[in-house]
Write a protein that holds these residues in place. Structure first.
Motif, short mmCIF file in Angstrom:
data_model
loop_
_atom_site.label_atom_id
_atom_site.label_comp_id
_atom_site.label_asym_id
_atom_site.label_seq_id
_atom_site.Cartn_x
_atom_site.Cartn_y
_atom_site.Cartn_z
N LEU A 174 0.86 -1.12 0.00
CA LEU A 174 -0.12 -0.02 0.01
C LEU A 174 0.67 1.35 0.07
O LEU A 174 1.87 1.52 0.76
CB LEU A 174 -0.88 0.23 1.05
N ARG A 175 0.65 2.07 -0.74
CA ARG A 175 1.34 3.43 -1.01
C ARG A 175 0.72 4.16 0.03
O ARG A 175 -0.65 4.55 0.16
CB ARG A 175 1.18 4.23 -2.28
N VAL A 176 1.37 4.86 0.99
CA VAL A 176 0.72 5.63 2.10
C VAL A 176 1.24 6.94 1.91
O VAL A 176 1.90 7.27 1.44
CB VAL A 176 1.01 5.17 3.52
N GLY A 177 0.42 7.77 2.59
CA GLY A 177 0.61 9.41 2.56
C GLY A 177 0.69 10.13 3.94
O GLY A 177 -0.12 9.56 4.78
N GLY A 178 1.20 11.15 3.92
CA GLY A 178 0.72 11.87 5.34
C GLY A 178 1.41 13.20 5.22
O GLY A 178 2.14 13.79 4.09
N ARG A 179 1.63 13.94 6.24
CA ARG A 179 2.18 15.24 6.24
C ARG A 179 3.57 15.44 6.75
O ARG A 179 4.44 16.54 6.77
CB ARG A 179 1.30 16.20 7.28
#
Length: 296
Positions: free
Chosen positions: A209-214
Motif C-alpha cells: 500500500l502506498r501511504v501518505g501523510g504530512r
C-alpha cells in the motif's frame, strides 16, 4: 606502470610530492620522476606544479578517478585470490540502514577486526537503497524479503515489521481496523526509499500500500521519534520498537495484516567466489545474531 599509478594517487591524496614521498619512504625526486614518466607515457599533463601548490588538470582529475578504481579493483582481485587460503584481507565496504547499522552492525566491527586484522572496513550508514555495483559495496545489510531482486540475499536473522502509534495519537484519530483506513491517517513515510509502500498480508496474499501523510524523512530513526511524539502511524521493524511496546510508549495496530517474515539479510552480488573478507563478515554477523539472548 603500477608503481607510477600508485605514486600519482598518493601525490593527489597527500597534496604534495614531499608528503607522498614520506608516505612511500623515498626522496621527493623519485616521486617527481615517476610523475614525469607517467605524463610522458600518456602524452598529457596530469598535474600543474609550483613550489607552493599542486593542482590536477582536467585530464588529471579524470585519470585520478580511473586510477582509484583500478587500484581498488586490483586490491579486490588480490583479496579474492587470497580467499582460497581462508585468510581475509583487503578493503571491505559494507552498507546498512542507519538505525539498524548503528545498533547492530557498527558495534560488531571491532570484534570482526580482532579476528581479521588484515581487513580494512568502510561502513556506510544510510536508509537509501544503495546500488552495490555503482557504489562499490561488497555487502549490504537490508531488512527486506528481496523477492523480486536479482541479488543474492543471505538470511542473518528473523524480523517482523509492524504498524505502530503512540496511544495519544490513537486517542485523537481513532484506531485503524482495515488497511483502507490508512488513507485517513497521517502515515510517517521514509520517502523515496520506501517507494514500494508498506507491505502487508491479507487473505494469504501480499499487499503493498502506498501511504501518505504530512511528514516524511529519509532517516528511520526520525520516523521512530515522530511516532513516539504522537505525530502519526509508523511502519517499523520489531527490533526497533520492541522496548517501546513493552513500556507502552507505542502500541501496534493492524496486527492481523502484518508481514510475518521480513528478515535481516546480507545482500551480495553473487554467492559463488565471495572474497574471504565478505564471507567471514557475513558468517560473523550470523553467529552474533543467532544467539537468542542477543535480541532479548
Amino acid at each position: 606502470m603500477l608503481k607510477q599509478l600508485e605514486t600519482f594517487v598518493a601525490v593527489v591524496t597527500q597534496g604534495s610530492l614531499s608528503a607522498a614521498a614520506r608516505q612511500e619512504g623515498v626522496v621527493p625526486a623519485i616521486v617527481g620522476r615517476r610523475i614525469d614518466a607517467l605524463e610522458e607515457r600518456l602524452g598529457v599533463k596530469l598535474l600543474t606544479r609550483s613550489t607552493r601548490s599542486l593542482a590536477l588538470t582536467q585530464e588529471g582529475a579524470a585519470f585520478y578517478e580511473d586510477c582509484q578504481r583500478i587500484l581498488a579493483d586490483l586490491a579486490d582481485a588480490e583479496a579474492a585470490v587470497a580467499s582460497g587460503s581462508g585468510r581475509a584481507r583487503g578493503h571491505l565496504r559494507v552498507s546498512a540502514p542507519a538505525g539498524f547499522g548503528r545498533k547492530h552492525v557498527a558495534p560488531h566491527i571491532a570484534g570482526f577486526q580482532l579476528r581479521h586484522p588484515d581487513v580494512k572496513v568502510t561502513l556506510d550508514l544510510s536508509d537509501r537503497l544503495v546500488d552495490l555495483q555503482r557504489d562499490r559495496i561488497d555487502c549490504a545489510i537490508r531488512i527486506s524479503d528481496l523477492a523480486d531482486s536479482s541479488l543474492v540475499a543471505i538470511r542473518l536473522a528473523e524480523n517482523r515489521r509492524v504498524v505502530v502509534a503512540a496511544p495519544a495519537y490513537l486517542a485523537r484519530h481513532g484506531l485503524p481496523r482495515r488497511l483502507e483506513d490508512l488513507a485517513e491517517h497521517n502515515c510517517l513515510s521514509l520517502g523515496e526509499s520506501q517507494s514500494r509502500g508498506w507491505a502487508f498480508r491479507r487473505d494469504g496474499e501480499a499487499v503493498n500500500l502506498r501511504v501518505g501523510g504530512r511528514l516524511e524523512c529519509n532517516d528511520g530513526a526520525v520516523l521512530h521519534d515522530w511516532a513516539l511524539q504522537g505525530l502519526g502511524l509508523a511502519w517499523r521493524s520489531l527490533w526497533e520498537v520492541k522496548d517501546d511496546l513493552s513500556d507502552g510508549r507505542l502500541v501496534t495496530v493492524l496486527d492481523e495484516f502484518s508481514t510475518p517474515d521480513y528478515p535481516v539479510c546480507a545482500v551480495v552480488p553473487q554467492r559463488r567466489l565471495l572474497p574471504a573478507r565478505v564471507r567471514h563478515f557475513v558468517d560473523y554477523l550470523r553467529s552474533v545474531y543467532a544467539d537468542e539472548a542477543y535480541w532479548n
